[in-house]
Motif scaffolding. Structure first.
Motif, short mmCIF file in Angstrom:
data_model
loop_
_atom_site.label_atom_id
_atom_site.label_comp_id
_atom_site.label_asym_id
_atom_site.label_seq_id
_atom_site.Cartn_x
_atom_site.Cartn_y
_atom_site.Cartn_z
N GLY A 131 0.77 -1.14 -0.06
CA GLY A 131 0.07 -0.01 -0.07
C GLY A 131 0.60 1.26 -0.17
O GLY A 131 2.16 1.29 -0.22
N SER A 132 0.33 2.67 0.01
CA SER A 132 1.05 3.54 0.29
C SER A 132 1.81 3.75 1.78
O SER A 132 2.81 4.53 1.57
N ASP A 133 1.68 2.94 2.54
CA ASP A 133 2.46 2.61 3.75
C ASP A 133 3.85 2.54 3.38
O ASP A 133 4.68 2.93 3.96
N TYR A 193 -2.84 11.43 9.79
CA TYR A 193 -2.61 10.07 9.27
C TYR A 193 -1.65 9.51 10.47
O TYR A 193 -0.51 10.16 10.36
N CYS A 195 -1.63 15.85 4.40
CA CYS A 195 -2.44 14.81 3.90
C CYS A 195 -3.89 15.49 3.48
O CYS A 195 -4.36 16.34 4.31
N ASN A 225 -6.93 12.93 6.72
CA ASN A 225 -7.49 12.03 7.98
C ASN A 225 -6.90 12.21 9.21
O ASN A 225 -5.82 12.42 9.38
N ASP A 261 -0.63 13.37 0.77
CA ASP A 261 -1.11 12.27 0.83
C ASP A 261 -2.66 12.33 0.17
O ASP A 261 -3.39 13.02 1.09
N ALA A 285 -5.02 10.15 -0.56
CA ALA A 285 -5.60 8.77 -0.51
C ALA A 285 -7.25 9.02 -0.82
O ALA A 285 -7.75 8.23 -1.23
N TYR A 286 -7.65 10.08 -0.12
CA TYR A 286 -9.09 10.39 -0.53
C TYR A 286 -9.70 11.23 -1.63
O TYR A 286 -10.80 11.84 -1.69
N THR A 302 -3.55 5.82 -3.47
CA THR A 302 -3.56 4.32 -3.15
C THR A 302 -4.94 3.64 -4.01
O THR A 302 -5.86 4.43 -4.37
N SER A 345 -6.72 1.73 -2.19
CA SER A 345 -7.57 1.33 -1.04
C SER A 345 -8.67 1.82 -0.75
O SER A 345 -9.94 1.14 0.01
N LYS A 346 -9.00 2.97 -1.17
CA LYS A 346 -10.19 3.56 -0.79
C LYS A 346 -11.17 3.63 -2.03
O LYS A 346 -11.96 2.77 -2.07
N ARG A 362 -3.49 -4.32 -1.31
CA ARG A 362 -2.08 -3.70 -0.83
C ARG A 362 -1.40 -2.84 -2.03
O ARG A 362 -0.18 -3.25 -2.04
C1 LIG Z 1 -6.01 4.82 4.01
C2 LIG Z 1 -5.09 5.58 3.98
C3 LIG Z 1 -3.86 5.43 3.08
C4 LIG Z 1 -3.86 4.03 2.46
O1 LIG Z 1 -2.89 3.20 2.77
P1 LIG Z 1 -2.70 1.83 1.90
O2 LIG Z 1 -1.39 1.38 2.77
O3 LIG Z 1 -2.41 2.39 0.36
O4 LIG Z 1 -3.70 1.02 2.07
C5 LIG Z 1 -2.84 6.57 2.91
N1 LIG Z 1 -3.11 7.51 3.60
C6 LIG Z 1 -4.15 7.96 4.37
C7 LIG Z 1 -4.26 9.15 5.04
C8 LIG Z 1 -5.08 6.83 4.40
O5 LIG Z 1 -6.05 7.46 5.34
#
Ligand SMILES: *Cc1c(COP(=O)(O)O)cnc(C)c1O
Length: 349
Positions: A80-82, A107, A151, A155, A180, A182-183, A207, A209-210, A218
């Motif tokens: 993931g972006s982590d 985050y 971000c 978040n 970031d 992500a959203y 990402t 993921s959302k 991932r």
């Molecule tokens: C959910 C989220 C991510 C996504 O993380 P992944 O590892 O790609 O699933 C990234 N940054 C923020 C702020 C998030 O809330």
């Protein structure tokens, strides 16, 4: 930002000097191989017996077309972006010496990743109603600040910052600015991605993921100046995105490049929650959101949290996060799930 700004100058000297691991297949380009005898794999085809492409060439092509960005600006993370967050800290920050600047609240992974790498975090509180404190972020930096982290949409606060504000911050920060996003698919305030070329010090995280609904796969992405994407490719584990994930993501992105209908449904549901939650018992504030979740302040957040849990709805308790006192973070669910949430709230004392 001038064209002459070179992110390489900010990187750790050991990273600048790094010679990347090279596989036999890196040295090969051409057709006609029928006997792959270079990597000690099992030769019998079971669908997963071969190593995947360490450079994710086909996947990068699909992402490049979808996002309108050249392939040499793309990094793909298999955790993931982590993974991108950790790599950026490792590439730019000397442990025990350099620092990063972040907004607060935000985050939690930035801080954990920095702590793992023994990198100091300078957290700058957001302004009134969670506004971006551009001047304070700039002022928090010193000559050892390598990354400033924003971000947007943020978040857990849910609000996005305007492209103008982010551009202003990109102009003013000393080192790199990581945004970031992500959203961002849920936000009307737009992405910095189309303006990347003007800001060689900006790295954008995305990402699947959302909004794209592939959290289990991932897969995260970073878009940046090619020198940063190249450094990330060198530092990552060689086969960081596995073969089934590469194939599955390619197929899903080709089959469903347009996610606007799905996003529209979730935005309508968010509006419904924004409309109906304020009149429920115990609700103090529903903060405006540019994401697929709402930050909501309650009279008794822990009580509401437990009540929702007993009713079968799990939300995120942010009551103990500085700047989020009294707040729960509620993800927008399906219409039925949101209905459950609202009806549980009706019965709160
Ligand atoms: C959910 C989220 C991510 C996504 O993380 P992944 O590892 O790609 O699933 C990234 N940054 C923020 C702020 C998030 O809330």
């Amino acid at each position: 930002m001038t064209d002459r700004f070179d992110p390489t100058a900010l990187m750790r000297s050991n990273i600048r000097a790094l010679v990347p691991y090279s596989t036999a297949r890196d040295e090969f380009s051409g057709e006609g191989i029928t006997a792959w005898l270079d990597a000690n794999e099992n030769p019998f085809d079971n669908g997963v017996n071969r190593y995947p492409d360490p450079h994710q060439k086909e996947l990068k092509k699909v992402i490049s077309e979808l996002f309108g960005t050249p392939t040499d600006t793309i990094f793909i993370g298999g955790a993931g972006s982590d993974e991108a967050i950790d790599l950026l800290i490792r590439i730019f920050c000397v442990p025990g010496k350099d620092n990063i600047v972040t907004i607060s609240p935000t985050y939690g992974v930035y801080e954990v990743s920095a702590a793992i790498n023994d990198v100091e975090v300078r957290a700058v509180p957001l302004g009134e109603r969670f506004t971006l404190p551009v001047e304070s972020l700039v002022a928090a930096a010193d000559s050892n600040t390598k990354l400033t982290w924003v971000c947007s949409p943020n978040n857990p606060t849910g609000n996005a910052f305007s492209v103008e504000e982010l551009a202003e911050l990109a102009e003013k920060v000393a080192g790199m600015l990581v945004i970031d996003e992500a959203y961002v698919d849920f936000s009307e305030k737009g992405s910095m991605l189309p303006f990347m070329e003007n800001y060689p010090n900006v790295v954008i995280l995305r990402t699947l993921s959302k909004a794209r609904g592939m959290a289990s796969l991932r897969l995260g992405m970073a878009f940046s100046h090619p020198s940063v994407a190249q450094a990330m490719a060198m530092v990552k584990y060689p086969y960081n995105v596995n073969g089934p994930t590469q194939r599955d993501v390619i197929r899903r992105l080709r089959e469903t490049p347009d996610i606007s209908a799905n996003v529209e449904t979730l935005l309508n549901e968010r509006k419904r929650l924004e409309r109906e939650l304020p009149s429920k018992p115990g609700v103090k504030t529903v903060y405006p959101s540019d994401a697929n979740f709402l930050l909501v302040e309650f009279d008794d957040p822990n009580g509401v949290y437990d009540m929702l849990l007993k009713g079968g709805a799990l939300v995120r308790n942010r009551n103990s996060v500085p700047g989020c006192k009294g707040c729960l973070r509620i993800t927008v669910g399906t219409p039925q799930q949101n209905e459950l949430l609202l009806s549980l709230m009706n019965n709160w004392k």
